[in-house]
Design a protein around this motif. Sequence first.
Motif, PDB file in Angstrom:
ATOM      1  N   GLU A   1       1.547   0.435   7.969  1.00 11.31           N
ATOM      2  CA  GLU A   1       2.852   1.114   7.948  1.00 11.31           C
ATOM      3  C   GLU A   1       3.185   1.572   6.527  1.00 11.31           C
ATOM      4  OE1 GLU A   1       7.543   0.302   9.093  1.00 11.31           O
ATOM      5  OE2 GLU A   1       6.008  -1.231   9.455  1.00 11.31           O
ATOM      6  N   ASP A   2       3.540   2.873   6.380  1.00  8.43           N
ATOM      7  CA  ASP A   2       3.821   3.436   5.046  1.00  8.43           C
ATOM      8  C   ASP A   2       5.209   3.017   4.570  1.00  8.43           C
ATOM      9  OD1 ASP A   2       3.477   5.229   2.775  1.00  8.43           O
ATOM     10  OD2 ASP A   2       5.004   6.451   3.783  1.00  8.43           O
ATOM     11  N   VAL A   3       5.319   2.741   3.238  1.00  4.65           N
ATOM     12  CA  VAL A   3       6.594   2.423   2.590  1.00  4.65           C
ATOM     13  C   VAL A   3       6.959   3.592   1.675  1.00  4.65           C
ATOM     14  CG1 VAL A   3       7.803   0.864   1.031  1.00  4.65           C
ATOM     15  CG2 VAL A   3       6.162  -0.061   2.673  1.00  4.65           C
ATOM     16  N   ASP A   4       8.168   4.160   1.841  1.00  6.14           N
ATOM     17  CA  ASP A   4       8.613   5.282   0.993  1.00  6.14           C
ATOM     18  C   ASP A   4       9.195   4.713  -0.301  1.00  6.14           C
ATOM     19  OD1 ASP A   4       9.634   7.530  -0.199  1.00  6.14           O
ATOM     20  OD2 ASP A   4      10.575   8.325   1.622  1.00  6.14           O
ATOM     21  N   GLU A   5       8.291   4.568  -1.295  1.00  2.99           N
ATOM     22  CA  GLU A   5       8.719   4.008  -2.572  1.00  2.99           C
ATOM     23  C   GLU A   5       9.786   4.870  -3.237  1.00  2.99           C
ATOM     24  OE1 GLU A   5       4.477   2.822  -1.804  1.00  2.99           O
ATOM     25  OE2 GLU A   5       5.620   4.694  -1.782  1.00  2.99           O
ATOM     26  N   CYS A   6       9.709   6.197  -3.032  1.00  4.48           N
ATOM     27  CA  CYS A   6      10.684   7.105  -3.676  1.00  4.48           C
ATOM     28  C   CYS A   6      12.090   6.877  -3.142  1.00  4.48           C
ATOM     29  CB  CYS A   6      10.265   8.559  -3.473  1.00  4.48           C
ATOM     30  SG  CYS A   6       8.643   8.957  -4.185  1.00  4.48           S
ATOM     31  N   ALA A   7      12.178   6.714  -1.815  1.00  7.34           N
ATOM     32  CA  ALA A   7      13.498   6.552  -1.200  1.00  7.34           C
ATOM     33  C   ALA A   7      14.101   5.198  -1.527  1.00  7.34           C
ATOM     34  CB  ALA A   7      13.405   6.750   0.307  1.00  7.34           C
ATOM     35  N   GLN A   8      13.225   4.160  -1.656  1.00  4.31           N
ATOM     36  CA  GLN A   8      13.719   2.814  -1.902  1.00  4.31           C
ATOM     37  C   GLN A   8      13.834   2.484  -3.389  1.00  4.31           C
ATOM     38  OE1 GLN A   8      11.691  -0.171   0.434  1.00  4.31           O
ATOM     39  NE2 GLN A   8      11.430   1.211   2.189  1.00  4.31           N
ATOM     40  N   GLY A   9      13.483   3.448  -4.252  1.00  2.00           N
ATOM     41  CA  GLY A   9      13.606   3.225  -5.684  1.00  2.00           C
ATOM     42  C   GLY A   9      12.585   2.266  -6.240  1.00  2.00           C
TER      43      GLY A   9
ATOM     44  N   CYS B   1       4.110  11.036  -9.190  1.00  5.10           N
ATOM     45  CA  CYS B   1       5.153  11.473 -10.134  1.00  5.10           C
ATOM     46  C   CYS B   1       4.737  12.779 -10.794  1.00  5.10           C
ATOM     47  CB  CYS B   1       5.387  10.430 -11.222  1.00  5.10           C
ATOM     48  SG  CYS B   1       5.916   8.813 -10.622  1.00  5.10           S
ATOM     49  N   SER B   2       5.688  13.715 -10.898  1.00  6.27           N
ATOM     50  CA  SER B   2       5.443  14.970 -11.621  1.00  6.27           C
ATOM     51  C   SER B   2       6.723  15.358 -12.366  1.00  6.27           C
ATOM     52  CB  SER B   2       5.042  16.093 -10.661  1.00  6.27           C
ATOM     53  OG  SER B   2       6.032  16.291  -9.672  1.00  6.27           O
ATOM     54  N   CYS B   3       6.546  15.792 -13.614  1.00  8.45           N
ATOM     55  CA  CYS B   3       7.711  16.128 -14.455  1.00  8.45           C
ATOM     56  C   CYS B   3       8.437  17.351 -13.910  1.00  8.45           C
ATOM     57  CB  CYS B   3       7.259  16.388 -15.890  1.00  8.45           C
ATOM     58  SG  CYS B   3       6.611  14.914 -16.713  1.00  8.45           S
ATOM     59  N   ARG B   4       9.737  17.336 -14.078  1.00 13.11           N
ATOM     60  CA  ARG B   4      10.557  18.457 -13.648  1.00 13.11           C
ATOM     61  C   ARG B   4      10.242  19.692 -14.482  1.00 13.11           C
ATOM     62  NH1 ARG B   4      15.090  16.779 -10.662  1.00 13.11           N
ATOM     63  NH2 ARG B   4      15.410  14.521 -10.649  1.00 13.11           N
TER      64      ARG B   4
ATOM     65  N   CYS C   1       8.645   6.408 -11.779  1.00  9.47           N
ATOM     66  CA  CYS C   1       8.670   7.760 -12.334  1.00  9.47           C
ATOM     67  C   CYS C   1       9.751   7.860 -13.417  1.00  9.47           C
ATOM     68  CB  CYS C   1       8.951   8.797 -11.243  1.00  9.47           C
ATOM     69  SG  CYS C   1       7.683   8.873  -9.959  1.00  9.47           S
ATOM     70  N   HIS C   2       9.508   8.748 -14.376  1.00 11.66           N
ATOM     71  CA  HIS C   2      10.455   8.979 -15.469  1.00 11.66           C
ATOM     72  C   HIS C   2      11.749   9.594 -14.924  1.00 11.66           C
ATOM     73  CE1 HIS C   2      12.032  10.813 -19.217  1.00 11.66           C
ATOM     74  NE2 HIS C   2      11.481   9.741 -19.775  1.00 11.66           N
ATOM     75  N   ALA C   3      12.824   9.400 -15.650  1.00 15.05           N
ATOM     76  CA  ALA C   3      14.123   9.936 -15.203  1.00 15.05           C
ATOM     77  C   ALA C   3      14.087  11.447 -15.068  1.00 15.05           C
ATOM     78  CB  ALA C   3      15.217   9.516 -16.181  1.00 15.05           C
ATOM     79  N   ASP C   4      13.227  12.136 -15.836  1.00 14.28           N
ATOM     80  CA  ASP C   4      13.128  13.591 -15.767  1.00 14.28           C
ATOM     81  C   ASP C   4      11.918  14.027 -14.952  1.00 14.28           C
ATOM     82  OD1 ASP C   4      15.397  14.157 -17.379  1.00 14.28           O
ATOM     83  OD2 ASP C   4      14.237  13.564 -19.139  1.00 14.28           O
TER      84      ASP C   4
ATOM     85  N   GLN D   1       7.234  18.096 -19.804  1.00 15.85           N
ATOM     86  CA  GLN D   1       5.791  17.948 -19.738  1.00 15.85           C
ATOM     87  C   GLN D   1       5.429  16.472 -19.823  1.00 15.85           C
ATOM     88  OE1 GLN D   1       4.212  20.089 -23.069  1.00 15.85           O
ATOM     89  NE2 GLN D   1       5.254  18.829 -24.622  1.00 15.85           N
ATOM     90  N   GLY D   2       4.256  16.119 -19.199  1.00 12.02           N
ATOM     91  CA  GLY D   2       3.798  14.738 -19.171  1.00 12.02           C
ATOM     92  C   GLY D   2       3.133  14.442 -17.851  1.00 12.02           C
ATOM     93  N   GLU D   3       2.675  13.175 -17.705  1.00 15.72           N
ATOM     94  CA  GLU D   3       1.946  12.828 -16.480  1.00 15.72           C
ATOM     95  C   GLU D   3       2.878  12.295 -15.394  1.00 15.72           C
ATOM     96  OE1 GLU D   3       1.982   9.308 -16.187  1.00 15.72           O
ATOM     97  OE2 GLU D   3       3.033   9.315 -18.083  1.00 15.72           O
ATOM     98  N   GLY D   4       4.162  12.286 -15.623  1.00 14.47           N
ATOM     99  CA  GLY D   4       5.115  11.911 -14.591  1.00 14.47           C
ATOM    100  C   GLY D   4       5.800  10.603 -14.871  1.00 14.47           C
TER     101      GLY D   4
END
Length: 1022
Positions: free
Chosen positions: A39-47, A66-69, A51-54, A73-76
Amino acid sequence: MGLAGRGCPGAARALLLLLPLLPAAAVPPGRGRAAGPPEDVDECAQGLDDCHADALCQNTLASYKCSCRPGYQGEGRQCQDIDECENELNGGCVHDCLNIPGNYRCTCFDGFMLAQDGHNCLDVDECLENNGGCQHTCVNAMGSYECRCKEGFFLSDNQHTCIHRSEEGLSCMNKDHGCSHICKEAPRGSVACECRPGFELAKNQRDCILTCNHGNGGCQHSCEDTAGGPECSCHPHYRMHADGRSCLEREDTALEMAESNATSVADGDKRVKRRLLMETCAVNNGGCDRTCKDTSTGVHCSCPIGFTLQLDGKTCKDIDECQTHNGGCDHFCKNTVGSFDCSCKKGFKLLTDEKSCQDVDECSLDRTCDHSCINHPGTFACACNQGYTLYGFTHCGDTNECSANNGGCQQICVNTVGGYECQCHPGYKLHWNKKDCVEVKGLLPASVSPHVSLHCGKSGGGDRCFLRCHSGIHLSSGLQEAYSVTCGSSPLRNKQQKSNDSAFGDVATVRTSVTFKLNEGKCSLKKAELFPEGLRPAPPEKHSSVKESFRYANLTCSSGKQVPGAPGRPSAPKEMFITVEFELETNQKEVTASCDLSCIVKRTEKRLRKAIRTLRKAAHREQFHLHLSGLDLDVAKKPPRTSERRAEPCGVGQGHAENQCVSCRAGTYYDGAQERCIFCPNGTFQNEEGQITCEPCPRPENPGALKTPEAWNVSECGGLCQPGEYSADGFAPCQLCALGTFQPEPGRTSCFPCGGGLPTKHQGATSFQDCETRVQCSPGHFYNTTTHRCIRCPAGTYQPEFGKNNCVSCPGNTTTDFDGSTNITQCKNRRCGGELGDFTGYIESPNYPGNYPANTECTWTINPPPKRRILIVVPEIFLPIEDDCGDYLVMRKTSSSNSVTTYETCQTYERPIAFTSRSKKLWIQFKSNEGNSARGFQVPYVTYDEDYQELIEDIVRDGRLYASENHQEILKDKKLIKALFDVLAHPQNYFKYTAQESREMFPRSFIRLLRSKVSRFLRPYK
């Protein structure tokens, strides 16, 4: 779900959406879940991601990505802002590039505006708005503008107004002084040249050389100072125009942009593949209009703040912020390329957030109104005290009530400051209505019942005095710090005589006055606590040391100056002055064979001197009291000790309302027993505030027939004859005014004749306009009943109505320019206005802010203390526009026309200007010709330490001070100018204002301008 993120292809997304729909019942129990995928866990939704704040978090099966906005620039897991301005193209900006988190913004130098593409800068034509503020001619240039003058004039130091040239002499006023810009007088009659900000003085000490600091050196894009002057260059995407200053977009760049934006249906699929495989920001900026970023899915275009990306994913378009919630502006919103500007309605000021508008409270400023000021949103109104008339919008002058219909007086009308009174000829006395006169039948009474009595008796080792008022009581105010109480009536005052004693036939009037000075305490007309439970036994007659009766008494208590205390101790209470005036009458009845009337007067005066001595002692012992309307009151009170202090009650004539002491209003009086304001009972009235009695109506014999309580005027008493009627006493039954007469007021005993044998249209006429005159007079005229002609109102009077038989006198010391005036606005004060101080002051045209009078002349001289110079701000000036300069304002060193002139104008100039005096002192003259009038001016000035001369001149000569509407409003804001002048005159006053207060006073753009000037001025000392 994992792949349902933004980067998930459509087919995979559809597949994943179907996974939850698979029937769980089709899998054998106990084994199905173990055999299937975990069963997949949505790490993004659950915090649960790191990932960086930006950065953006994208859920995947069993993990996340993770990908920068955009703009970072950066690896996320670590993202850094991309500084779009840190490249050889300056972010594509031709002037300044301002990096902001995740984006950037292009800005332009002063004198330029951002083009629609958000990167290029175009010249602003300042001459299009208000002629650039130039008095004569405005000439636009790249990045700046220049004011020029007509033949016979030269440009003043403020670079906007023009001054007459002189044909003779060797001073700076001579047309051949030789300076390219600014001419200054030097010792021994020579001249010294200076240049405007952004220019440098040439080697010949006469000419001025342009630098890149003024209007970007006339270059559209880049400017570099060289020995030969400014050298222009263009941004790499542009090429130089033949004029050597302007820049044009390169054709190859335009072609590449056009090709990259050209699409067709036929090769649409090929472009999608090419974007994924070949497109890169290194080639033609990826086709992006602004910022380009390489991503795994191809190039990503973005736009600077103030622009939005169009549907083609490449082009940026300016956002019209004013279309959404008016840009957040309270009042007006004006869209600009990449941004917007807010402005306010007249009477409001823009706050430092540069969006909100706040009402300007004109009433908080000095000198706004002579008497009362009422603030309204965006405006204000002035009001005058009773007996005064408003003129010139803000000024109050005494109303001459006698000029219109003799003030309504039947016989004699006498104008007084703030009022008037009717008087009668000998043999007549004034009627109760204070306007009619009735014949006196028989001789004056031998004696008049006393209105006031003074009793003093021994109490506690000293005298205690009571001044009792029986009738005619009038309290001037309910204030605690000062008051005046009048009892009875004064025949001397009514006849306006000033002698201490006067004789009228068989009656002699003796008048005396005394002032007591008390070193501490305050005027306190409040209920006295004399005995327990407020009981005060009357002093027995045999124990009275003083017993006098008077016809009139006036008691005034006022506070003097503060008495200074010892060092480290608070100042003592204020001094007090108690003044008492008495009048009494002696008559023939008191005369004996051994003492005639003159002897009686001397005896009375001696007796009064004794009474005054006793009264003085009682006052110093706080044993002097007033007895009014059954209430004993303290005349004055020493301050209680600190330990004894408690909340003070309201003064007499005042009641409590919402925890405040307020005066009893008209129609009520203060009842001492109940200690509150109550309605005047039937048969009485009171037309003033803060009184302790009500006056009886003129017909007290039948109070039941009179009007209900709370009568605030004699007309409220009821039964009065109405306008157009009269009777022997002014009450019903009444008769209509006969034909040929009229009466405009109620309660009168007669009617006024039309005069000249003129009839009225009907009985009961109420004004002269009901008289059948032979001609109808227009406003500005009055009907002469002798000649039966219309006569123009003489100078100093006006008449706004048709068909009147009089003209109204102008209020106070005002007059009119000509005869035949029709409105009070034509009444003008001819006094030259202003206050001339050593540090700050102002000059203003006569009658300001009303129109100044014609044919007037004013002169002022500003002579500052040593080592101080003069700074002047002209917020606005209104003079008639005409060719021959009939009205003018000039500022120069002396009255000589050849002396150094600082400022000169003869026209309306609504744009503010600030300038320093070209001489250490100023002679100022304002003159109007015989046919002109306009609003004029109010011009403030400040004197400052001459050490700041360079800084002040650098500020006031900078065109940016006047270019912004917000900056112009600062120079018109009296409150802000006062604060600026306060600091300039006394720099130590800077510390009165906190940094927060300073920021809240002025817009950020104004603070930036001043900060850059001050920093440059102080740099040599760092």
